[in-house]
Design an enzyme around this catalytic site. Structure first.
Site, mmCIF file in Angstrom:
data_model
loop_
_atom_site.group_PDB
_atom_site.id
_atom_site.type_symbol
_atom_site.label_atom_id
_atom_site.label_comp_id
_atom_site.label_asym_id
_atom_site.label_seq_id
_atom_site.Cartn_x
_atom_site.Cartn_y
_atom_site.Cartn_z
ATOM 1 C CE LYS A 33 -3.930 -2.260 2.199
ATOM 2 N NZ LYS A 33 -4.718 -2.511 3.400
ATOM 3 C CD GLN A 93 -3.514 -4.248 6.545
ATOM 4 O OE1 GLN A 93 -3.623 -3.196 5.925
ATOM 5 N NE2 GLN A 93 -3.973 -5.383 6.070
ATOM 6 C CG ASP A 146 -9.332 0.607 5.414
ATOM 7 O OD1 ASP A 146 -9.018 0.083 4.334
ATOM 8 O OD2 ASP A 146 -8.616 0.594 6.418
HETATM 9 N N1 GUN Z 1 -7.027 -6.249 6.388
HETATM 10 C C1 GUN Z 1 -7.452 -6.970 5.330
HETATM 11 N N2 GUN Z 1 -8.012 -6.163 4.393
HETATM 12 C C2 GUN Z 1 -7.935 -4.903 4.881
HETATM 13 C C3 GUN Z 1 -8.334 -3.648 4.369
HETATM 14 O O1 GUN Z 1 -8.890 -3.506 3.276
HETATM 15 N N3 GUN Z 1 -8.063 -2.576 5.175
HETATM 16 C C4 GUN Z 1 -7.473 -2.696 6.398
HETATM 17 N N4 GUN Z 1 -7.271 -1.584 7.113
HETATM 18 N N5 GUN Z 1 -7.093 -3.862 6.900
HETATM 19 C C5 GUN Z 1 -7.315 -4.965 6.135
#
Ligand code: GUN
Length: 315
Positions: free
Chosen positions: A53, A97, A120
C-alpha cells in the site's frame, strides 16, 4: 471452454497509470495527498499488504507514512496516535491495518478515525453512507471486485449475485455495491444451509471466506463470473504457496470468467486505495479531477461531513 481470466495485475497497472497522471496534476497545483498507514505487530501477511500500500502510494507520487508498532502497543496509545493524525493537516487519509492484536478493540479504533480520513470506509458513518447509496469512501476490496466486473463489461443489472462471507471488510460492503448496481444479492455465512444450492444459482459469485479452495467446480453455475477474494498461504513441498478460496483448477473449467490467486483481487485492492481516498478531497478542493469516479452524492456528503480540505491543504 475454459473461463476468461480477469487479470488483476493488468487492470491495477492501468489504474496506477491513470492515478499517477491525476496526482501529477494535483502536485502541480501544490497539493500533496498524505496517507498514514499504521501496522501493529508482526503478522507476515499484513506486513506485505501495508508495504504494498505504501509503495503504491509512493509510486504514483503521493506522500505516505508507515508507522509500525510492536504487538504489545496499548489501545490507549493507538487511539492517542489516531487523534494526532486526525488533527494533522498534512495527513488526509488514515489506514489501520486489520486484524489488530486481540487486546485492542478494532471497533473502537475504527470509530476513532475521523470519517473524512477513513480511507477504508469502515467507520459507521462511511458504512452507513454506503448503505444509503451515497458512499464517501468505498472499501477497497469490494470496490476492486466491482472494477473487475466492469472490466469485462459484465451486465450486473438484474444479475443474481451470491457472496460467500459476511465480513464488514468485504461481504457486507460488496453486497451494497452490487445492490446499487442493480444485482439481486444473497449473502451467505458460516450458518447458511445448503451453500451449494445458493452458489450454483449465482451469475456473479464472490467468495471471501478465508478457507482455501472451499468452492469447487460443482458449486459453480456454468458460465458464472467467479471473483475470488481469498488469499491463503498453504505449504506444499516445503514452499509457501498462495491460493484462493476457490478451487481454481476445477472452477475455471465451469465458470465463464474467473479471477486468479495470486494476480487477482490482491493487486486490485491496493490500486483501489489509490483511487478512493484522494478522490474525496479532490472533489472539494480542486476542479474535480477525479469526478468521474466519485458520485454527486459523495460530493454532497463530503461537504456535509465538514471536509474543508482547501484549508488543510493550504490550497
Ligand atoms: N485487512 C485486510 N483487508 C484490509 C483492508 O482492506 N483494510 C485494512 N485496514 N485492513 C485490512
Amino acid at each position: 471452454m475454459p473461463a476468461q481470466i480477469i487479470d488483476g495485475n493488468q487492470l491495477a497497472k492501468q489504474i496506477r497509470v491513470d492515478i499517477a497522471t491525476r496526482v501529477a496534476i494535483l502536485t502541480a497545483k501544490g497539493i500533496k495527498p498524505g496517507l498514514a498507514v499504521i501496522l501493529i505487530g508482526e503478522d507476515p501477511a499484513s506486513q506485505v499488504y501495508v508495504r504494498n500500500k505504501v509503495k503504491a502510494c509512493e509510486d504514483v507520487g503521493m506522500f505516505s507514512l508507515l508507522e509500525k508498532k510492536p504487538a504489545d502497543t496499548t489501545e490507549a496509545s493507538l487511539l492517542q496516535r489516531i487523534a494526532e493524525l486526525n488533527a494533522d493537516p498534512n495527513i488526509h487519509g488514515i489506514l489501520v491495518q486489520l486484524p489488530l492484536p486481540k487486546h485492542i478493540d478494532s471497533h473502537r479504533v475504527i470509530e476513532a478515525i475521523a470519517p473524512e480520513k477513513d480511507v477504508d470506509g469502515f467507520h459507521v458513518a462511511n458504512a452507513g453512507a454506503l448503505m444509503i447509496g451515497a458512499p464517501l469512501f468505498r472499501p477497497c476490496t469490494p470496490y476492486g471486485c466491482m472494477k473487475m466486473l466492469e472490466s469485462i463489461d459484465y451486465p450486473i443489472r438484474g444479475a443474481r449475485a451470491v457472496i460467500v462471507g459476511a465480513s464488514n471488510i468485504v461481504g457486507k460492503p460488496m453486497a451494497m455495491l452490487l445492490l446499487q448496481a442493480g444485482a439481486t444479492v444473497t449473502i451467505c455465512n458460516s450458518k447458511t444451509k445448503d451453500l451449494s444450492a445458493h452458489t450454483r444459482d449465482a451469475d456473479i459469485l464472490v467468495v471471501a471466506t478465508g478457507k482455501a479452495k472451499m468452492i469447487t467446480a460443482n458449486m459453480v453455475k456454468p458460465g458464472a463470473v467467479v471473483i475470488d477474494v481469498g488469499i491463503n498461504r498453504i505449504e506444499r513441498d516445503g514452499k509457501v504457496k498462495l491460493v484462493g478460496d476457490v478451487h481454481f483448477e476445477s472452477a475455471s473449467k465451469v465458470a465463464g470468467a474467473i479471477t486468479p490467486v495470486p494476480g487477482g483481487i490482491g493487486p486490485m485492492t491496493t490500486a483501489m486505495l489509490l483511487v478512493t481516498w484522494p478522490a474525496t478531497f479532490d472533489v472539494v478542493v480542486t476542479e474535480n479531477l477525479f469526478g468521474d469516479i466519485l458520485s454527486d452524492e459523495a460530493a454532497v456528503l463530503a461537504g456535509s461531513l465538514g471536509m474543508l480540505p482547501s484549508a488543510s491543504l493550504g490550497a
